[in-house]
Design a protein around this motif. Structure first.
Motif, short mmCIF file in Angstrom:
data_model
loop_
_atom_site.label_atom_id
_atom_site.label_comp_id
_atom_site.label_asym_id
_atom_site.label_seq_id
_atom_site.Cartn_x
_atom_site.Cartn_y
_atom_site.Cartn_z
N HIS A 121 63.91 53.57 36.82
CA HIS A 121 64.84 51.62 36.94
C HIS A 121 65.35 51.22 35.89
O HIS A 121 65.34 49.62 35.95
CB HIS A 121 63.54 50.96 37.03
N ARG A 122 65.79 51.58 35.31
CA ARG A 122 66.19 51.21 33.99
C ARG A 122 67.21 50.37 33.96
O ARG A 122 67.94 51.05 35.14
CB ARG A 122 66.80 52.28 32.40
N LEU A 152 54.49 56.64 34.42
CA LEU A 152 55.67 55.28 33.55
C LEU A 152 57.04 55.50 33.54
O LEU A 152 57.27 55.04 33.93
CB LEU A 152 54.59 54.31 32.69
N GLU A 153 56.76 57.01 31.94
CA GLU A 153 58.02 56.90 31.51
C GLU A 153 59.24 57.10 32.80
O GLU A 153 60.43 56.89 32.23
CB GLU A 153 57.51 57.77 30.85
N GLN A 154 58.66 58.19 33.02
CA GLN A 154 59.69 58.64 34.65
C GLN A 154 60.28 57.20 35.75
O GLN A 154 60.99 57.31 35.90
CB GLN A 154 58.90 59.32 35.65
N TRP A 155 59.14 56.43 35.46
CA TRP A 155 59.22 55.20 36.87
C TRP A 155 60.37 54.58 35.69
O TRP A 155 60.69 54.26 36.26
CB TRP A 155 57.92 54.54 36.82
N LYS A 156 59.98 54.02 34.13
CA LYS A 156 60.94 53.40 33.17
C LYS A 156 62.34 53.98 33.50
O LYS A 156 63.59 53.31 33.38
CB LYS A 156 60.66 53.37 31.84
N LYS A 157 62.64 55.06 33.45
CA LYS A 157 63.76 55.81 33.72
C LYS A 157 65.04 55.20 34.63
O LYS A 157 65.48 55.58 34.75
CB LYS A 157 63.76 57.63 32.85
#
Length: 238
Positions: free
Chosen positions: A39-40, A32-37
């Motif tokens: 798609h920031r 999830l953290e990787q996806w947020k980074k």
């Protein structure tokens, strides 16, 4: 109750399951953290512009003060108009009640006058009846004018003539007084009717003027709600 078997838990397998669950949850959080980074959103590019309008801070504060003062005066004006309208409605109600009481008093006065006229007419009729009865008693024993021809009228004939003339004069006077009373009553009735008509017209005119004044005040209040009130302030130079 039948027999049952108690199975002892395997601690090693339990620990392995717990560790696998923790590792799986940690892996999901990392994903999830990787996806947020990934798609920031990128930086926002805005054209530089001056904010805050063309007025200075002092002018803005002065305008706010003026708006506050205008709202206070508008509230005060609305309260005064409400008090005036309420007072006008109360005065109109009092005038209406007074007019009703005046009409009742006038009707009572007319009724009293009519009763007084009826009593007077009854008194005059009774007086007339008693006078005629007295004259009829005086006529008893006197000779009639068409019974015989009297060559030399004596004192009895002269008395009868005087009695007849007096009786006729009383009748004429009584008729004249009755006619005068009827005319006087008719004049009073016409005068009273004319007075009532004038008072009704005056009362109607007063009520219409009062209604017009209340309507104008209401329209002024509506206009004051839609238009701002210009108030002079010593420190305002705009």
């Amino acid at each position: 109750v039948g027999p049952y078997v108690l199975v002892t838990p395997n601690e090693t397998r339990r620990k392995q399951l717990q560790q696998s669950k923790l590792s799986f949850a940690k892996k999901e959080l990392d994903d999830l953290e990787q996806w947020k980074k990934e798609h920031r959103p990128g930086p926002i590019m805005l054209v530089p512009q001056r904010l805050g309008g063309n007025e200075s801070e002092a002018q803005v504060r002065q305008n706010q003060q003026m708006i506050l003062m205008q709202s206070k005066y508008q509230k005060k004006h609305k309260r005064e108009e409400y008090v005036k309208a309420k007072k006008a409605a109360e005065e109109a109600e009092i005038l209406k009640k007074k007019a009703i009481q005046r009409e009742k008093a006038e009707r009572l006065e007319v009724k009293k006058r009519q009763e007084e006229m009826q009593r007077r007419e009854m008194f005059l009729e009774d007086q007339k009846y008693k006078t005629n009865e007295l004259l009829n008693r005086l006529d008893v024993g006197l000779p009639k004018s068409d019974s015989c021809q009297i060559a030399n009228p004596g004192p009895e004939s002269t008395a009868w003539k005087r009695s007849h003339a007096y009786k006729q004069a009383l009748r004429e006077d009584e008729n004249r007084r009755l006619e005068e009373m009827r005319q006087e009553q008719q004049r009073k009735a016409e005068l009273l009717e004319f007075k009532q008509k004038q008072e009704e017209e005056t009362r109607t005119r007063t009520l219409k003027n009062e209604q017009r004044r209340v309507n104008n005040a209401f329209l002024d209040r509506l206009q004051n709600r839609t238009e701002p009130i210009n108030i002079y302030h010593p420190g305002y130079t705009g």
